[in-house]
Motif scaffolding. Structure first.
Motif, PDB file in Angstrom:
ATOM      1  N   THR A 137      -8.445   4.651   1.261  1.00  0.00           N
ATOM      2  CA  THR A 137      -9.328   5.962   0.925  1.00  0.00           C
ATOM      3  C   THR A 137      -8.224   6.919   0.054  1.00  0.00           C
ATOM      4  O   THR A 137      -8.506   7.374  -0.972  1.00  0.00           O
ATOM      5  CB  THR A 137      -9.913   6.677   2.310  1.00  0.00           C
ATOM      6  N   GLN A 138      -7.028   6.866   0.652  1.00  0.00           N
ATOM      7  CA  GLN A 138      -6.060   7.432   0.094  1.00  0.00           C
ATOM      8  C   GLN A 138      -5.742   7.023  -0.999  1.00  0.00           C
ATOM      9  O   GLN A 138      -5.464   7.842  -2.296  1.00  0.00           O
ATOM     10  CB  GLN A 138      -4.704   7.479   0.809  1.00  0.00           C
ATOM     11  N   LEU A 139      -5.662   5.716  -1.410  1.00  0.00           N
ATOM     12  CA  LEU A 139      -5.391   5.242  -2.670  1.00  0.00           C
ATOM     13  C   LEU A 139      -6.565   5.592  -3.874  1.00  0.00           C
ATOM     14  O   LEU A 139      -6.281   6.055  -4.802  1.00  0.00           O
ATOM     15  CB  LEU A 139      -5.691   3.586  -2.553  1.00  0.00           C
ATOM     16  N   LYS A 140      -7.821   5.461  -3.340  1.00  0.00           N
ATOM     17  CA  LYS A 140      -8.943   5.698  -4.207  1.00  0.00           C
ATOM     18  C   LYS A 140      -8.877   7.287  -4.643  1.00  0.00           C
ATOM     19  O   LYS A 140      -9.076   7.443  -5.675  1.00  0.00           O
ATOM     20  CB  LYS A 140     -10.411   5.156  -3.324  1.00  0.00           C
ATOM     21  N   PHE A 141      -8.768   8.042  -3.816  1.00  0.00           N
ATOM     22  CA  PHE A 141      -8.799   9.457  -3.880  1.00  0.00           C
ATOM     23  C   PHE A 141      -7.476   9.868  -4.786  1.00  0.00           C
ATOM     24  O   PHE A 141      -7.814  10.753  -5.922  1.00  0.00           O
ATOM     25  CB  PHE A 141      -8.593  10.418  -2.720  1.00  0.00           C
ATOM     26  N   SER A 142      -6.430   9.383  -4.462  1.00  0.00           N
ATOM     27  CA  SER A 142      -5.186   9.749  -5.404  1.00  0.00           C
ATOM     28  C   SER A 142      -5.441   8.981  -6.789  1.00  0.00           C
ATOM     29  O   SER A 142      -5.088   9.815  -7.720  1.00  0.00           O
ATOM     30  CB  SER A 142      -3.922   9.356  -4.699  1.00  0.00           C
ATOM     31  N   PHE A 143      -6.122   7.900  -6.924  1.00  0.00           N
ATOM     32  CA  PHE A 143      -6.249   7.278  -8.315  1.00  0.00           C
ATOM     33  C   PHE A 143      -7.224   8.243  -9.138  1.00  0.00           C
ATOM     34  O   PHE A 143      -6.935   8.555 -10.396  1.00  0.00           O
ATOM     35  CB  PHE A 143      -6.930   6.067  -8.278  1.00  0.00           C
TER      36      PHE A 143
END
Length: 348
Positions: A137-143
């Motif tokens: 989720t961190q990855l998707k949100f930061s992207f």
């Protein structure tokens, strides 16, 4: 990688698009962090192809660039292409997603949230993102946040490609990556500093200010390596050279900072422009004073036992605030640039 990227910019400035594409492919394959610069290169070259016409010279240029990119990547990846598992292992090492948002500094002390001047590490002071949000989720949100922050600049560069816009887009997009992307390292600010050096002739005051802040943002890392004296001497020398060579304090008007087209859209334009140089100089002096005080305290004062990371955290937060303001500034300069051209034509 920075050297290859610089060669790529130089080649594009002479319209050597194929050599520029080759140089940037080498930069990207040497260090994956060159993704910070990838979208401006892509959008600028694609915009040039659109401008030439995709039914004629533009299509030929696009085909040549695509071929250069494919062959460059093939040459770099050929040694690993004998086995699919080998390729996947390289990709996992290049992008260790499972290690989380702050992987770049996970083994360091003080903890990463105290050293890195980007949004996520600054927010983690108030919200423990790493504990409440899953790595995927961190990855998707930061992207998503990174992509949205640089989208307007990339669209502008594609629609209206110019060498000047390309250099400013390199700054803006790299800064967006530094502030919002996944697994950032303190030294990644060098990827923003490089294109800032390329526009120091155009906006010497703001470029000088940014480069001072970028060095200051790495202070905890520099102190850890015993580089306080080189940091202090080179920062003072750089500031002195910029004051002497570029007369930065004489170039603080809205026009010098390339904010005049934006200022036309503001109410009370005349009164605001008259006081603008004084405001900017005051903010600069306040910023430099604050950085000097924090640098001195970080090197000489022992923090309270209850707050052992007080000074690294202060450096991180102050630097992050500066970078957010710089991102807004560079985006304003880029997005209002064409309006300036149209308004000038009307005045003429």
């Amino acid at each position: 990688s920075l050297g290859f990227a610089l060669w790529a910019v130089l080649c594009l400035s002479y319209d050597w698009d194929l050599l520029g594409s080759l140089a940037f492919c080498l930069a990207l394959n040497y260090k994956q962090m060159e993704l910070y610069h990838s979208l401006p290169f892509f959008c600028y070259l694609l915009g040039k192809c659109f401008k030439k016409g995709l039914k004629g010279k533009g299509l030929v240029l696009l085909t040549k660039i695509a071929g250069t990119v494919v062959l460059s990547f093939a040459g770099c990846w050929l040694p690993f292409c004998t086995d699919m598992e080998q390729i996947m292992q390289v990709l996992r090492r290049l992008f260790p997603i499972d290690r989380g948002l702050f992987e770049a500094c996970m083994f360091s002390s003080p903890p990463p949230c105290c050293k890195l001047a980007n949004i996520w590490c600054s927010l983690s002071v108030l919200i423990k993102i790493k504990n409440i949000v899953a790595p995927q989720t961190q990855l998707k949100f930061s992207f998503a946040v990174t992509f949205l922050s640089l989208l307007p600049v990339c669209i502008k560069l594609t629609v209206q490609p110019s060498l000047r816009g390309f250099k400013f887009a390199l700054v803006s997009c790299a800064l967006s990556f530094f502030l919002f992307s996944f697994q950032v390292h303190e030294k990644s600010i060098l990827l923003v500093s490089l294109p800032v050096c390329l526009i120091i002739n155009e906006i010497p005051f703001m470029a000088t200010w940014f480069l001072l802040v970028s060095t200051f943002s790495m202070l905890p890392l520099l102190l850890k390596d015993g580089l306080l004296l080189p940091y202090a001497v080179t920062s003072l020398a750089f500031l002195s050279v910029c004051v002497a060579s570029f007369s930065i304090f004489e170039k603080t008007s809205a026009e010098d900072l390339q904010l005049k087209p934006f200022s036309f859209s503001l109410k009370g334009y005349v009164s605001w422009v008259k006081s603008f140089p004084k405001i900017v100089k005051s903010l600069f002096l306040l910023s430099v004073t604050l950085m000097a005080v924090l640098s001195l305290m970080s090197a000489t004062v022992n923090p309270p036992q209850r707050l052992p990371d007080l000074f690294p955290l202060s450096v991180s937060l102050v630097s992050c605030l500066h970078f957010i303001l710089f991102l807004v500034y560079f985006n304003v300069v880029i997005l209002w640039d064409s309006k300036n051209s149209r308004s000038q034509k009307k005045l003429i």
